[in-house]
Design a protein around this motif. Structure first.
Motif, PDB file in Angstrom:
ATOM      1  N   VAL A 127       0.848  -1.195   0.000  1.00 57.17           N
ATOM      2  CA  VAL A 127       0.000   0.000   0.000  1.00 57.17           C
ATOM      3  C   VAL A 127       0.882   1.244   0.000  1.00 57.17           C
ATOM      4  CG1 VAL A 127      -1.646   1.331   1.363  1.00 57.17           C
ATOM      5  CG2 VAL A 127      -1.898  -1.149   1.183  1.00 57.17           C
ATOM      6  N   THR A 128       0.547   2.189  -0.844  1.00 55.76           N
ATOM      7  CA  THR A 128       1.221   3.482  -0.856  1.00 55.76           C
ATOM      8  C   THR A 128       0.321   4.521  -0.205  1.00 55.76           C
ATOM      9  OG1 THR A 128       2.506   3.005  -2.863  1.00 55.76           O
ATOM     10  CG2 THR A 128       2.161   5.323  -2.302  1.00 55.76           C
ATOM     11  N   ILE A 129       0.857   5.238   0.770  1.00 55.23           N
ATOM     12  CA  ILE A 129       0.111   6.329   1.402  1.00 55.23           C
ATOM     13  C   ILE A 129       0.833   7.647   1.139  1.00 55.23           C
ATOM     14  CG2 ILE A 129      -0.960   4.919   3.198  1.00 55.23           C
ATOM     15  CD1 ILE A 129       1.191   5.976   5.136  1.00 55.23           C
ATOM     16  N   THR A 184      10.636   8.907   7.640  1.00 50.00           N
ATOM     17  CA  THR A 184       9.818   8.289   6.591  1.00 50.00           C
ATOM     18  C   THR A 184      10.569   7.142   5.925  1.00 50.00           C
ATOM     19  OG1 THR A 184       8.722  10.422   6.202  1.00 50.00           O
ATOM     20  CG2 THR A 184       8.506   8.741   4.489  1.00 50.00           C
ATOM     21  N   GLU A 185      11.842   7.361   5.649  1.00 52.59           N
ATOM     22  CA  GLU A 185      12.657   6.295   5.057  1.00 52.59           C
ATOM     23  C   GLU A 185      12.762   5.102   5.999  1.00 52.59           C
ATOM     24  OE1 GLU A 185      16.390   7.991   4.075  1.00 52.59           O
ATOM     25  OE2 GLU A 185      15.597   9.268   2.461  1.00 52.59           O
ATOM     26  N   ALA A 186      12.948   5.377   7.286  1.00 52.03           N
ATOM     27  CA  ALA A 186      13.066   4.282   8.259  1.00 52.03           C
ATOM     28  C   ALA A 186      11.742   3.530   8.391  1.00 52.03           C
ATOM     29  CB  ALA A 186      13.498   4.839   9.613  1.00 52.03           C
ATOM     30  N   PHE A 187      10.635   4.258   8.350  1.00 55.36           N
ATOM     31  CA  PHE A 187       9.330   3.598   8.395  1.00 55.36           C
ATOM     32  C   PHE A 187       9.158   2.674   7.204  1.00 55.36           C
ATOM     33  CE2 PHE A 187       4.941   3.457   6.878  1.00 55.36           C
ATOM     34  CZ  PHE A 187       4.284   2.959   7.997  1.00 55.36           C
ATOM     35  N   ASN A 188       9.498   3.156   6.023  1.00 48.15           N
ATOM     36  CA  ASN A 188       9.345   2.323   4.823  1.00 48.15           C
ATOM     37  C   ASN A 188      10.218   1.078   4.888  1.00 48.15           C
ATOM     38  OD1 ASN A 188       7.480   4.052   3.650  1.00 48.15           O
ATOM     39  ND2 ASN A 188       9.021   5.221   2.525  1.00 48.15           N
ATOM     40  N   ALA A 189      11.420   1.253   5.425  1.00 48.97           N
ATOM     41  CA  ALA A 189      12.331   0.103   5.509  1.00 48.97           C
ATOM     42  C   ALA A 189      11.839  -0.942   6.501  1.00 48.97           C
ATOM     43  CB  ALA A 189      13.725   0.588   5.921  1.00 48.97           C
ATOM     44  N   MET A 219       5.065  -3.750   3.806  1.00 48.98           N
ATOM     45  CA  MET A 219       3.764  -3.756   3.133  1.00 48.98           C
ATOM     46  C   MET A 219       3.169  -2.348   2.987  1.00 48.98           C
ATOM     47  SD  MET A 219       3.723  -6.833   2.451  1.00 48.98           S
ATOM     48  CE  MET A 219       2.140  -6.857   1.603  1.00 48.98           C
ATOM     49  N   ILE A 220       3.909  -1.329   3.463  1.00 44.87           N
ATOM     50  CA  ILE A 220       3.432   0.056   3.365  1.00 44.87           C
ATOM     51  C   ILE A 220       4.560   0.931   2.833  1.00 44.87           C
ATOM     52  CG2 ILE A 220       2.368   2.006   4.578  1.00 44.87           C
ATOM     53  CD1 ILE A 220       1.653   0.070   6.845  1.00 44.87           C
ATOM     54  N   ARG A 221       4.207   1.824   1.928  1.00 47.08           N
ATOM     55  CA  ARG A 221       5.182   2.787   1.418  1.00 47.08           C
ATOM     56  C   ARG A 221       4.612   4.193   1.593  1.00 47.08           C
ATOM     57  NH1 ARG A 221       5.921   5.096  -3.863  1.00 47.08           N
ATOM     58  NH2 ARG A 221       8.044   5.907  -4.134  1.00 47.08           N
ATOM     59  N   ALA A 222       5.260   4.991   2.436  1.00 47.76           N
ATOM     60  CA  ALA A 222       4.844   6.375   2.663  1.00 47.76           C
ATOM     61  C   ALA A 222       5.611   7.286   1.714  1.00 47.76           C
ATOM     62  CB  ALA A 222       5.112   6.780   4.099  1.00 47.76           C
ATOM     63  N   VAL A 223       4.879   8.118   0.983  1.00 47.16           N
ATOM     64  CA  VAL A 223       5.483   9.072   0.051  1.00 47.16           C
ATOM     65  C   VAL A 223       5.299  10.469   0.636  1.00 47.16           C
ATOM     66  CG1 VAL A 223       5.437  10.015  -2.284  1.00 47.16           C
ATOM     67  CG2 VAL A 223       5.000   7.568  -1.910  1.00 47.16           C
ATOM     68  N   LEU A 224       6.407  11.070   1.047  1.00 48.58           N
ATOM     69  CA  LEU A 224       6.377  12.351   1.745  1.00 48.58           C
ATOM     70  C   LEU A 224       6.496  13.514   0.771  1.00 48.58           C
ATOM     71  CD1 LEU A 224       6.498  14.045   4.385  1.00 48.58           C
ATOM     72  CD2 LEU A 224       8.988  13.682   4.359  1.00 48.58           C
ATOM     73  N   GLU A 280      -0.760   3.733  11.074  1.00 49.43           N
ATOM     74  CA  GLU A 280       0.474   3.057  11.447  1.00 49.43           C
ATOM     75  C   GLU A 280       1.680   3.972  11.245  1.00 49.43           C
ATOM     76  OE1 GLU A 280       2.402  -1.414  10.918  1.00 49.43           O
ATOM     77  OE2 GLU A 280       0.459  -0.891  10.033  1.00 49.43           O
ATOM     78  N   PHE A 281       1.632   4.796  10.204  1.00 47.29           N
ATOM     79  CA  PHE A 281       2.704   5.764   9.978  1.00 47.29           C
ATOM     80  C   PHE A 281       2.759   6.780  11.121  1.00 47.29           C
ATOM     81  CE2 PHE A 281       4.067   9.911   8.284  1.00 47.29           C
ATOM     82  CZ  PHE A 281       5.355   9.591   7.871  1.00 47.29           C
TER      83      PHE A 281
END
Length: 426
Positions: free
Chosen positions: A20-22, A41-46, A50-55, A309-310
């Motif tokens: 999922v991309t948020i 944000t990078e650490a969260f994605n790593a 199953m989730i990708r945050a685009v800041l 979750e983010f």
């Protein structure tokens, strides 16, 4: 950075339909704040495969306009930060999702009570902050001592209005241009005036509005409010215009009415000569503002759990401390606050923590509490504009009673025009 609206709505990543991309929007803030949020944000994605945050970071000067345009088009990103007092308007317009059932109960419990109060509208939690704000008087110990001024350091030692006036007079007698106070006039006419000076209303026993009815007449233009703003006008005579925002650092003034964000720079300049003092007490106990930027979830997101979750990740104590250390703000969770070197009982910014721990919350503004949230109403931005305009008129020599009454009338007319901002509207 450009805004990509197509990223809104929790769309799946094109290269991995299981991920999922948020989309995440953030106001610019300082360079250090931007750097840390980017790393978070990078650490969260790593750590969340199953989730990708685009800041997307938007300059602070443009941010509110961009958010308002997105709200009008019903095109909010999945996650965005909002200036705390504006949250109620977006919740009222049903642009935000309640967070009570999205965030873990433990995360909400660990938030400072002041942040829970700020993020609540109509009985529901819509926003959570990783840090809260502090407001007080930064002072130059050397200049205060040279003028023979005794100064308070704790809430129970606060100057009265008369004592503060006497301190300014004493300081001005030892100053070549007699301008010994910085009110941050260089910030311009806007939210700073409301955040900085509405505590004088609360300390005088009144408010911007009646928080039960939403009406300003009888509160904003009351005798107590008029007297408070006359006091402020008197203090304004001692104010350095401070166009370069460095009057305290250079020793031109002895006192600066300021927020936590100024601490890193003034601490570097003054070192051990820097002291933090509470605002003066106008009769109902000393008061201070509270509230800062809060994280929210769009009501239209397709992935509310991922969005939450983010935010939950950003509220981990280690992440809260990283951001608060960078910007000098009050850490937004009780555990992080207890671990912060700046906010220990004898630390430089302990006063800010004490003030927030004695929040009035969304209850009555009594002498027993200190930190007061700005009114949690959809009308807040209009209220703030009217109050700031009145303060500006008063600083320019206008009559406080006339200026405050005009502001109160305008606020009440806006309330009538919007049918009282009723939450039960069809």
């Amino acid at each position: 950075m450009a805004i990509v609206l197509s990223a809104c709505g929790g769309q799946p990543a094109s290269n991995n339909h299981d991920r999922v991309t948020i989309s995440v929007w953030s106001h610019g803030g300082t360079d250090e704040e931007k750097r840390i949020l980017g790393e978070q944000t990078e650490a969260f994605n790593a750590s969340h495969p199953m989730i990708r945050a685009v800041l997307t970071t938007i300059s602070e000067g443009d941010y509110n306009d961009k958010v308002q345009a997105a709200a009008a088009a019903n095109e909010f990103p999945d996650v965005l930060d909002l200036d705390g007092p504006t949250l109620a308007n977006y919740a009222y317009r049903k642009r935000l999702a309640p967070l009570g059932e999205l965030l873990p109960a433990g995360t909400v419990t660990r938030l400072l009570p002041s942040l829970r109060a700020q993020g609540t509208y109509d009985g529901k939690l819509y926003g959570v902050g990783t840090f809260d704000s502090g407001l007080g008087l930064f002072g130059n110990r050397k200049l205060l001592d040279a003028a023979g001024v005794r100064y308070p350091r704790r809430i129970d030692e606060t100057w009265t209005a008369d004592q503060f006036t006497a301190a300014l007079r004493a300081l001005s007698a030892h100053d070549s241009d007699r301008l010994v106070l910085d009110l941050k006039l260089n910030y311009g006419v806007g939210e700073w005036f409301t955040y900085a000076f509405s505590p004088l209303l609360w300390s005088a026993g009144t408010d911007l509005i009646d928080r039960d009815t939403g009406r300003a007449q009888g509160r904003l233009d009351s005798e107590a409010a008029v007297a408070a703003l006359r006091r402020l006008a008197d203090w304004h005579r001692y104010t350095d215009p401070n166009p370069q925002d460095n009057a305290l650092q250079l020793g031109r003034v002895a006192l600066a009415w300021g927020g936590h964000w100024t601490y890193p720079e003034v601490a570097r300049a003054l070192g051990r000569n820097l002291v933090l003092l509470p605002l003066p007490d106008l009769g109902n106990g000393p008061k201070t503002g509270q509230g800062s930027w809060v994280w929210t979830v769009s009501s239209r997101t397709a992935s509310p759990e991922s969005a939450a979750e983010f935010i939950d990740y950003l509220l981990r104590d280690a992440e809260v401390l990283r951001m608060a250390t960078a910007n000098g703000a009050v850490p937004g969770t009780s555990d992080a606050l207890a671990r912060s070197a700046l906010y220990q009982p004898d630390a430089p910014l302990a006063l800010y923590a004490t003030q927030l721990q004695r929040t009035c919350g969304n209850g009555s503004i009594t002498a027993a509490c200190v930190a007061v949230p700005r009114p949690p109403t959809p009308a807040y931005s209009f209220i703030s504009t009217q109050f700031a305009t009145a303060v500006s008129i008063i600083f320019d020599g206008g009559d406080p009673r006339t200026a405050l009454h005009a502001a109160a009338v305008a606020i009440d007319q806006d309330l009538n025009n919007n049918r009282g901002y009723r939450t039960d509207r069809s």
